[in-house]
Design an enzyme around this catalytic site. Structure first.
Site, PDB file in Angstrom:
ATOM      1  N   SER A  47      37.712   2.753  40.687  1.00 41.90           N
ATOM      2  CA  SER A  47      38.160   3.634  40.195  1.00 41.90           C
ATOM      3  C   SER A  47      37.164   4.229  39.037  1.00 41.90           C
ATOM      4  O   SER A  47      36.311   4.123  38.575  1.00 41.90           O
ATOM      5  CB  SER A  47      38.904   2.384  39.125  1.00 41.90           C
ATOM      6  OG  SER A  47      39.292   3.142  37.920  1.00 41.90           O
TER       7      SER A  47
ATOM      8  N   TYR B 139      38.367  -4.404  32.859  1.00 40.74           N
ATOM      9  CA  TYR B 139      38.265  -3.660  33.952  1.00 40.74           C
ATOM     10  C   TYR B 139      36.776  -3.130  35.132  1.00 40.74           C
ATOM     11  O   TYR B 139      36.992  -3.054  35.488  1.00 40.74           O
ATOM     12  CB  TYR B 139      39.503  -2.920  34.169  1.00 40.74           C
ATOM     13  CG  TYR B 139      40.152  -2.346  35.216  1.00 40.74           C
ATOM     14  CD1 TYR B 139      40.708  -2.864  36.529  1.00 40.74           C
ATOM     15  CD2 TYR B 139      40.144  -1.155  34.904  1.00 40.74           C
ATOM     16  CE1 TYR B 139      40.963  -2.138  37.591  1.00 40.74           C
ATOM     17  CE2 TYR B 139      40.675  -0.063  35.709  1.00 40.74           C
ATOM     18  CZ  TYR B 139      41.037  -0.458  36.972  1.00 40.74           C
ATOM     19  OH  TYR B 139      41.823   0.162  38.562  1.00 40.74           O
TER      20      TYR B 139
END
Lengths: 440, 249
Positions: free
Chosen positions: B139, B152
């Site tokens: 990501s 995250y």
């Protein structure tokens, strides 16, 4: 929330369902709910009285039996996806409406018809089995032999008997993805009706009417007859791919068009050009890509913006054979006189249908697109009277405005439908704005 | 439809990106192994892909947090896939992860430990065979830690580093290792968020990009689905920490 015609507009709570197992829970938790597929019904049929359940996430295909050509799919699967995956395998849906951006559930709920209704009936006639989520949240299997009453009420029942979770239907075999098309020119309405009757042996037939022409040429038309082409026909002329891929959209209308754009001059100029092009094409048969033949308007995404913010109404009636010429002439005449010509006017042959609330009845069906102005609304009320007198009716999937009386006169099996709704408790769970307006 | 005798293993098959990508491979003639946690949900996707594309699709139960079962899971795979794509991810709620230890650990393990260990095991088998493609989805959140999602982001940063090391080690073994950074994608994970349209991809677009890079002639190792992310993240990475800590990005 609004339908494809963008008229009328209503408030409704929006719910999203992503897995079939959740349908029952949604239904049980909300009174006054209606399922919505891709929102392509024109008026208020897919706007819930209180809540609208978006079923686009229920878009998984379940199985395809290649030998029998039988597909089982969730209600939210798009027709465009069925075409994309099965045309290359030589299969075509038994009935398709004028756009491929509809869901299978919506096709069942509206018992959609196509250019082959005179040969093959409506979509509902080809459905073997449905899985329906009923008022108490249960999933019922319905077919002609199992829960048969519920089956015939659900086909064409506008989502008012429950949520169509899954449908199983049979496709036709095709040898190519091309349509062999013949164009006939009709100078007036009488000729057009005759030409449509004569093209009844053809699998597909449809007439486009120039609805601004008046007097002796009132109802001048182009009649398009079509057949799935054989490989020989394709090889002779095209040497093309036997099963061409879907078209990609050519254009998206980026914003609302100004209201003055569609006026008498622009529509009549378009009609004149289109008619002349048709005369040239009528000289010889031609091959047309399946996507262009069945779904020409799908090439322009969001074409509903053509009518501007005020929206538009599609008026589609069916009139029995006996008075068809006279009634359809009066309708076209009124529009021609008022100068409110329709950009799109289509005439087809229909035969009867099985669903309690199905639209199709033996006769001719005329569909007109009109801007949603006060003047047009008044004119349509007058036209409805003509339709009712002739024993005709209006298509619920396109309706945005008919009166309760017009509706009740047109649908003789309405009482049986209402009784079944009460008996299954559907009347207390499933209610759209359309159902409320028409007292279903 | 023409089958080409190659097999894809999709880990995280019930996610929107997983579904779109597996469908895309199916349409291109690949056979598919679908792996995911909930058997019924994976079966639903398997039926869909098989019906749409004519691919042969098998279903495998796999919980990315149950690392002890990875060996057994891989042992049951036949044939060994040509390409593996892992799209498992859990954005989680940052504020909850700041207070609940176990929850934070779950987010970290789902985004880093599970995918890294599983892809590591597959890499061993691919290296022994001398061929294979490994696609890990990391990501842009792993490119620099931000206040709004650093639990995250840290796990994704770990995965990015892991994939980078794996690629480095296997560079001469015939095994390819790709890192895909999708950026914003319109999926269940981002439902309800306001997303900038220029930076936001559809799952279908991610699928096309992964296929094009993994199976086409491209030599890219680190892929941003929308190219605009690369210069954007270069700028964001180059902001000095003394300034960055005061920004709300």
């Amino acid at each position: 929330m609004e339908g494809w015609g963008r008229y009328p507009r209503h408030e409704s709570e929006v719910l999203h369902c992503r897995v079939p197992e959740a349908l029952g829970r949604f239904v049980a938790s909300r009174p006054g709910l209606i399922a919505r597929g891709n929102g392509r019904s024109y008026g208020d049929a897919a706007i819930g009285e209180n809540s609208t359940l978006m079923c686009g996430g229920l878009n998984r295909m379940k199985s395809f039996d290649a030998a029998d050509r039988v597909l089982t799919a969730e209600g939210g699967v798009m027709l465009s996806d069925v075409l994309r995956s099965l045309v290359p395998r030589g299969c075509f849906p038994p009935v398709v409406p004028g756009t491929k951006f509809v869901t299978i559930g919506g096709m069942v709920a509206s018992d959609v018809h196509g250019k082959n209704h005179h040969c093959d009936g409506g979509f509902g006639d080809h459905v073997n089995e449905l899985k329906l989520v009923t008022a108490n949240g249960e999933i019922l299997t319905c077919s002609r032999s199992q829960n048969a009453e519920l089956f015939s009420a659900t086909v064409g029942g506008m989502g008012l008997t429950g949520v169509i979770a899954e449908a199983t239907f049979r496709l036709r075999q095709i040898e190519t993805g091309w349509i062999a098309q013949k164009t006939t020119v009709a100078e007036n309405l009488a000729e057009a009706l005759k030409a449509l009757r004569q093209s009844e042996e053809a699998t597909y037939s449809v007439a486009w009417i120039d609805c601004l022409s008046k007097g002796a040429s009132l109802g001048r038309s182009l009649i398009f007859a079509g057949e799935h082409a054989t490989p020989d026909q394709v090889r002779e002329t095209l040497r093309a791919d036997l099963f061409p891929s879907p078209n990609s959209a050519a254009l998206t209308l980026p914003l609302d068009m100004p209201a003055w754009l569609l006026n008498k001059a622009s529509v009549s100029a378009f009609n004149e050009l289109y008619f002349r092009a048709g005369i040239r094409k009528s000289a010889k048969p031609m091959l047309v890509h399946w996507d262009n033949y069945f779904f020409p308007l799908d090439r322009i995404l969001r074409w509903n913006r053509l009518y501007g913010k005020r929206g538009f109404i599609q008026h589609q009636c069916v009139v029995p054979d006996a008075d068809a010429l006279q009634v359809l002439s009066s309708i076209l005449d009124r529009f021609a006189q008022s100068g409110k010509g329709s950009f799109l006017a289509v005439l087809k042959r229909l035969r009867g249908s099985a669903g309690l609330l199905s639209f199709a009845a033996p006769g001719y069906t005329l569909a007109l697109d009109l801007p949603a102005t006060q003047e047009v609304l008044r004119l349509l009320d007058e036209i409805d009277e003509l339709v009712v007198k002739a024993g005709g009716r209006l298509y619920l999937a396109k309706d945005a405005r008919q009166s309760r009386l017009t509706f009740e006169c047109g649908y003789p099996r309405l009482d049986a439908f209402k009784v079944l709704r009460r008996a299954t408790g559907a009347d207390r769970r499933f209610n759209s704005r359309l159902a409320k307006r028409l007292g279903i | 439809m023409k089958r080409i005798g190659k097999t894809l293993l999709m880990i995280g098959a019930t996610s929107d990106i997983g579904r779109a990508t597996a469908s895309y491979y199916g349409e291109a003639g690949w056979d598919i192994h679908l792996a995911g946690r909930a058997h019924a949900a994976v079966q639903r996707e398997a039926n869909d892909i098989a019906t749409r594309t004519g691919a042969s699709v098998t279903v495998h139960e796999l919980d990315i947090l149950q690392t002890a079962r990875f060996e057994a899971f891989l042992g049951a795979l036949s044939p060994l896939p040509d390409t593996v794509i892992c799209v498992v991810g859990e954005l989680g709620e940052q504020s909850r992860a700041e207070k609940e230890l176990e929850y934070a650990a779950m987010v970290m393990r789902t985004n880093f430990e599970g995918p890294a260990l599983l892809l590591g095991l597959l890499a061993e088998r691919f290296a022994a065979r001398g061929s294979g493609t490994i696609v890990g989805t990391s990501s842009v959140a792993g490119d620099r830690g931000r206040a709004s999602n650093y639990v995250y982001g840290a796990a994704k940063a770990g995965l990015t580093a892991f994939l980078s090391g794996l690629r480095n080690r296997l560079s001469r073994s015939g095994v390819r290792v790709l890192t895909v950074k999708p950026g914003f994608v319109r999926t269940r994970m981002t439902d309800g968020m306001r997303l900038p349209s220029l930076l936001t991809a559809e799952p279908q677009e991610v699928a096309q990009k992964i296929f094009a890079v993994a199976e086409g002639g491209s030599r890219s190792d680190v892929v941003y689905v929308r190219g605009i992310w690369r210069p954007l993240m270069t700028v964001i990475r180059s902001i000095p920490e003394s300034i960055f800590k005061r920004l709300r990005l």
